[in-house]
Enzyme design. Structure first.
Site, PDB file in Angstrom:
ATOM      1  N   THR A  11      34.964  43.969  34.420  1.00 44.99           N
ATOM      2  CA  THR A  11      35.612  44.904  33.497  1.00 44.99           C
ATOM      3  C   THR A  11      35.302  44.573  32.051  1.00 44.99           C
ATOM      4  OG1 THR A  11      37.412  45.305  35.068  1.00 44.99           O
ATOM      5  CG2 THR A  11      37.840  45.837  32.767  1.00 44.99           C
ATOM      6  N   THR A  87      37.704  40.279  37.284  1.00 35.40           N
ATOM      7  CA  THR A  87      38.956  39.617  37.646  1.00 35.40           C
ATOM      8  C   THR A  87      39.247  39.661  39.140  1.00 35.40           C
ATOM      9  OG1 THR A  87      40.230  41.640  37.254  1.00 35.40           O
ATOM     10  CG2 THR A  87      39.963  40.129  35.390  1.00 35.40           C
TER      11      THR A  87
END
Length: 372
Positions: A11, A87
């Site tokens: 991300t 993540t």
């Protein structure tokens, strides 16, 4: 000071498109955005893009390549390595690197919950904090850690605990190693650091280990299917402190007799496993030969079991359990007296690790960055 910065995607490197978020931002650009926040200006940062992929798409060969790139950076003279990473699987990558890292120089992972083109992107600050921690003298000998939302978390025990919030990570039962505020580092703890269990290149050739969830009404179909697919080890994502339905416990006994190593983790995010209950519960699993491995998540325990199977090739299930027990003991998880190195490793009240010069928690202090 030299820092090696490795980008893998995630991300933090993503931009929004009509088809969804896509990793498209190289690590050089990420570094420039991080300079909007306090970073160690005396450090020379060498950038390397290893890929632009979401972390949920990574496999063990990718982790082996990443570990190899980390080793190259250290051999080229880097004082620390910082990795930008998605993540979703950061807790597994951090743990895998901890299984291979034998150097005192720190490895630091970071990422973001919001994409790079978000008006409130959190990636730049997270990266600045990661560089600050990596360059700090206190980071040395900590091994592998993750920096997120101003906190430094240990690789062992790291978990993603929020799907979307900026404070995405924690280490249940452990707490942070340090906190960072505007370029300052406040030390909190220094847990024991276990030695490397395998080499970096071994990550790409670990044996198959599957995680089997337990739930109300479950049977043995998934457990048997995992073994039929070639799994040499299985991690049970068990009820409570490590319990299973009687039928599953009976299947575990059968599989252990066939040479399959079965380890027990909990569905519960916080707390250690304990072989306490009969009627198919933890006490019966222990008697069936299952390995209880303290409070590791099922995902980290899977990697520890796979690494132990690789390292203990030819030693049988008892040798695998002994490898796991030794590594966990070095990490601060002591086994029941008389049970170390045997199937059924478990944590027992009263066996807390004594505080020594190596594992005594630091009294929180504040440190300003300075030229080294």
């Amino acid at each position: 000071m030299q820092l090696s910065l490795i980008g893998t995607g995630g991300t933090i490197a993503s931009r929004s498109t009509p088809a969804g978020r896509v990793a498209a931002v190289g690590v050089h650009e990420l570094l420039e955005t991080a300079r909007a926040f306090p970073v160690p200006d005396w450090a020379e940062v060498t950038c390397r893009d290893l890929g632009l992929r979401p972390s949920f798409a990574l496999g063990l060969p990718d982790l082996a390549s990443l570990a190899g790139a980390v080793g190259e950076g250290l051999r080229d003279g880097a004082h620390a390595v910082v990795i930008t990473h998605g993540t979703d699987s950061m807790e597994e990558t951090a743990f895998a690197l901890a299984l291979t890292h034998a150097d005192d120089r720190p490895i630091v992972l970071t990422g973001a919950q919001r994409p790079a083109d978000d008006p409130a992107a959190d990636g730049p600050r997270n990266l600045a904090s990661a560089l600050t921690w990596a360059a700090h003298p206190a980071a040395r000998s900590h091994g592998v850690s993750a920096v997120f939302d101003g906190a430094v978390w240990p690789a062992v025990g790291l978990r993603k605990t929020d799907t979307l919030a900026p404070a995405a990570f924690s280490a249940p039962g452990r707490g942070p190693l340090a906190r960072l505020d505007d370029g300052r580092v406040r030390l909190i703890a220094r847990p024991p650091r276990p030695a490397a269990l395998i080499a970096a290149e071994d990550l790409g050739r670990l044996p198959r280990v599957d995680v089997v969830p337990l739930y109300v009404g479950c049977d043995t179909v998934l457990l048997d299917a995992a073994v039929a697919a070639g799994a040499r080890g299985v991690v049970l994502c068990a009820f409570g402190a490590g319990n299973a339905p009687p039928a599953v416990t009976a299947a575990v006994e059968r599989l252990v007799a066939q040479g399959v190593v079965v380890a027990v983790a909990s569905r519960v995010p916080t707390g250690a496993t304990s072989a306490a209950y009969g009627a198919g519960g933890g006490a019966d699993l222990l008697r069936a030969g299952a390995v209880f491995a303290s409070d590791l998540s099922p995902w980290q325990l899977r990697l520890l079991l796979a690494a132990s199977l690789h390292r203990a090739a030819g030693e049988g299930p008892a040798g695998v359990a002994a490898r796991m027990a030794a590594w966990l003991a070095e990490a601060g998880h002591l086994a029941e007296a008389g049970n170390t190195g045997t199937p059924g490793l478990r944590e027992t009240p009263g066996t807390e690790q004594p505080r020594t010069a190596h594992n005594r928690p630091h009294i929180p202090t504040e440190h300003h960055q300075h030229h080294q």
